[in-house]
Design a protein around this motif. Structure first.
Motif, mmCIF file in Angstrom:
data_model
loop_
_atom_site.group_PDB
_atom_site.id
_atom_site.type_symbol
_atom_site.label_atom_id
_atom_site.label_comp_id
_atom_site.label_asym_id
_atom_site.label_seq_id
_atom_site.Cartn_x
_atom_site.Cartn_y
_atom_site.Cartn_z
ATOM 1 N N GLU A 42 0.850 -1.196 0.000
ATOM 2 C CA GLU A 42 0.000 0.000 0.000
ATOM 3 C C GLU A 42 0.881 1.240 0.000
ATOM 4 O OE1 GLU A 42 -3.957 0.560 2.257
ATOM 5 O OE2 GLU A 42 -2.467 1.501 3.570
ATOM 6 N N ILE A 43 0.426 2.274 -0.720
ATOM 7 C CA ILE A 43 1.097 3.568 -0.680
ATOM 8 C C ILE A 43 0.053 4.627 -0.375
ATOM 9 C CG2 ILE A 43 0.922 3.845 -3.196
ATOM 10 C CD1 ILE A 43 3.604 5.407 -3.036
ATOM 11 N N VAL A 44 0.398 5.552 0.514
ATOM 12 C CA VAL A 44 -0.536 6.564 0.995
ATOM 13 C C VAL A 44 0.009 7.948 0.680
ATOM 14 C CG1 VAL A 44 -1.798 7.452 2.997
ATOM 15 C CG2 VAL A 44 -1.187 5.020 2.889
ATOM 16 N N LEU A 45 -0.817 8.758 0.035
ATOM 17 C CA LEU A 45 -0.493 10.165 -0.223
ATOM 18 C C LEU A 45 -1.304 11.010 0.739
ATOM 19 C CD1 LEU A 45 0.727 12.513 -1.865
ATOM 20 C CD2 LEU A 45 -1.169 12.248 -3.477
ATOM 21 N N SER A 46 -0.620 11.794 1.573
ATOM 22 C CA SER A 46 -1.286 12.593 2.597
ATOM 23 C C SER A 46 -0.407 13.773 2.965
ATOM 24 C CB SER A 46 -1.557 11.735 3.844
ATOM 25 O OG SER A 46 -1.990 12.520 4.927
ATOM 26 N N GLY A 47 -1.032 14.851 3.434
ATOM 27 C CA GLY A 47 -0.267 15.973 3.934
ATOM 28 C C GLY A 47 0.335 15.707 5.297
#
Length: 306
Positions: A88-93
Motif C-alpha cells: 500500500e502507498i498513501v499520499l497525505s499531507g
C-alpha cells in the motif's frame, strides 16, 4: 545532564547517507499532470461516503482511491519497485500517515458495489484537492493541493511519495522511503501502554516515548564514542546527545513481555516520533515536535545526532 558542548560535539560526527534495502527515493519535483485528458468523474465517484470518494483501478491491477474526507489518496496491491512487504502507498499531507505500508487492512479498495473502473493510460481524475493520472508503463501519478504540496509515483522504476520530509538534513534517511505496517510494538498489556519498544538487528533497544513531546532513546553498545556512553537520545523539544543509561535504561518497557525486532527497511510512527531500521543493523530516529526535525542515526561504526 550532559553539557551543550557534548551535544554539539556529537553532532559533528562525519556526515553519512544511508538507505534501507528495497526503498526508492521520491522524485525531487512534483509530476506535471496537465498533459493528461480528464476522465468523467461520475464513472468513478462513490457518493455513499460523506463528501464523496473516488475509486479506480490501474491497468496493472492496483486498486486506488481519493478520500478527501480522510485527507488521503493511495493505492493497494503489488507495488512495483519497492520492498516485497509493501502492498500500500498513501499520499497525505500528514507526515505520519503517508508513505509505504505493509497492511492486511487495505484502505483504498472500493467498499460497496462492483469493482472500480479502470483509469486508462493517458487519462486523469481530478477530485477535491487530489489529482491522479495513468501514464505509459504503466505509471500511476497522484498529486495533492494546488499548488502541489505532496505527490506519489508508482512505476517499475520506483514507487515513493514526495516531497522529502521538510527540515530533514540532506544526509539523513527520509521516513517516506521506509515501510510502515499494522504491527504493534507495544510490549505487554496495561492501561498506560502507549510507547513502542523494539530492537534492531545491530543489538540496540529503543523506545519512542512521545506524546505531544517527550523523548526517543536507544540503548546498547554505541560505536565510535569511546566515553562509556551507552544511550543516544532526542528530547522534543530539547537537547539531542548521548549519555550513560540509567537503571533501568529509558528503553525499558513499562510492562513485561517480549520485545520485537523492527525489520530493516521498516519504520514505526508514534505521536510525533519516527524510528527506522537501517539495512546495516542500525537505527535512525526523528522527533518533529516544537520545531525542525531533531534526532540521531546509529550505524555499525558511528553515532550521529542532528
Amino acid at each position: 545532564m550532559r553539557s551543550a558542548a557534548v551535544f554539539a560535539a556529537a553532532a559533528l560526527v562525519a556526515p553519512l547517507a544511508l538507505w534501507a534495502a528495497g526503498t526508492a527515493a521520491a522524485d525531487s519535483e512534483a509530476p506535471d499532470l496537465s498533459k493528461f485528458e480528464a476522465a468523467p468523474i461520475e464513472r468513478y465517484l462513490d457518493t455513499s461516503a460523506n463528501g464523496g470518494e473516488v475509486y479506480f483501478q490501474t491497468p496493472d491491477g492496483l486498486l486506488c482511491a481519493m478520500r478527501p474526507g480522510q485527507g488521503r489518496a493511495g493505492c493497494d496491491g503489488p507495488l512495483p519497485g519497492v520492498a516485497t512487504a509493501a502492498n500500500e502507498i498513501v499520499l497525505s499531507g500528514d507526515q505520519y500517515s503517508r508513505g509505504l505500508r505493509a497492511t492486511a487492512s487495505p484502505q483504498f479498495v472500493k467498499p460497496t458495489g462492483g469493482a472500480a473502473r479502470v483509469l486508462e493510460v493517458g487519462h486523469k481524475i481530478t477530485f477535491a484537492d487530489f489529482e491522479c493520472a495513468v501514464d505509459e508503463g504503466p505509471k500511476t501519478l497522484c498529486t495533492k493541493g494546488d499548488p502541489v504540496s505532496a505527490w506519489m509515483t508508482i512505476s517499475a522504476d520506483g514507487t515513493a511519495v514526495g516531497p522529502r520530509t521538510a527540515g530533514l538534513p540532506d544526509d539523513v534517511v527520509d521516513p517516506n522511503d521506509f515501510v510502515g505496517s499494522d504491527d504493534s510494538y507495544l510490549v505487554g498489556i496495561g492501561p498506560k501502554n502507549m510507547f513502542p519498544v523494539f530492537t534492531v538487528a545491530g543489538g540496540l533497544t529503543c523506545k519512542i516515548g512521545m506524546f505531544s513531546g517527550g523523548e526517543i532513546a536507544c540503548n546498547g553498545e554505541l560505536p565510535g564514542l569511546g566515553n562509556g556512553d551507552d544511550e543516544v537520545f532526542v528530547r522534543a523539544p530539547g537537547p539531542v546527545g548521548t549519555r550513560k543509561a540509567g537503571n533501568p535504561p529509558f528503553s525499558t518497557p513499562m510492562y513485561p513481555g517480549p520485545v520485537r525486532e523492527l525489520p530493516a527497511g521498516h519504520r514505526i510512527d508514534a505521536n510525533g516520533g519516527t524510528c527506522m531500521a537501517l539495512d546495516d543493523g542500525g537505527v535512525a530516529c526523528i522527533a518533529t515536535v516544537g520545531g525542525p526535525p531533531q534526532g540521531f542515526v546509529v550505524t555499525d561504526d558511528e553515532v550521529r545526532t542532528f
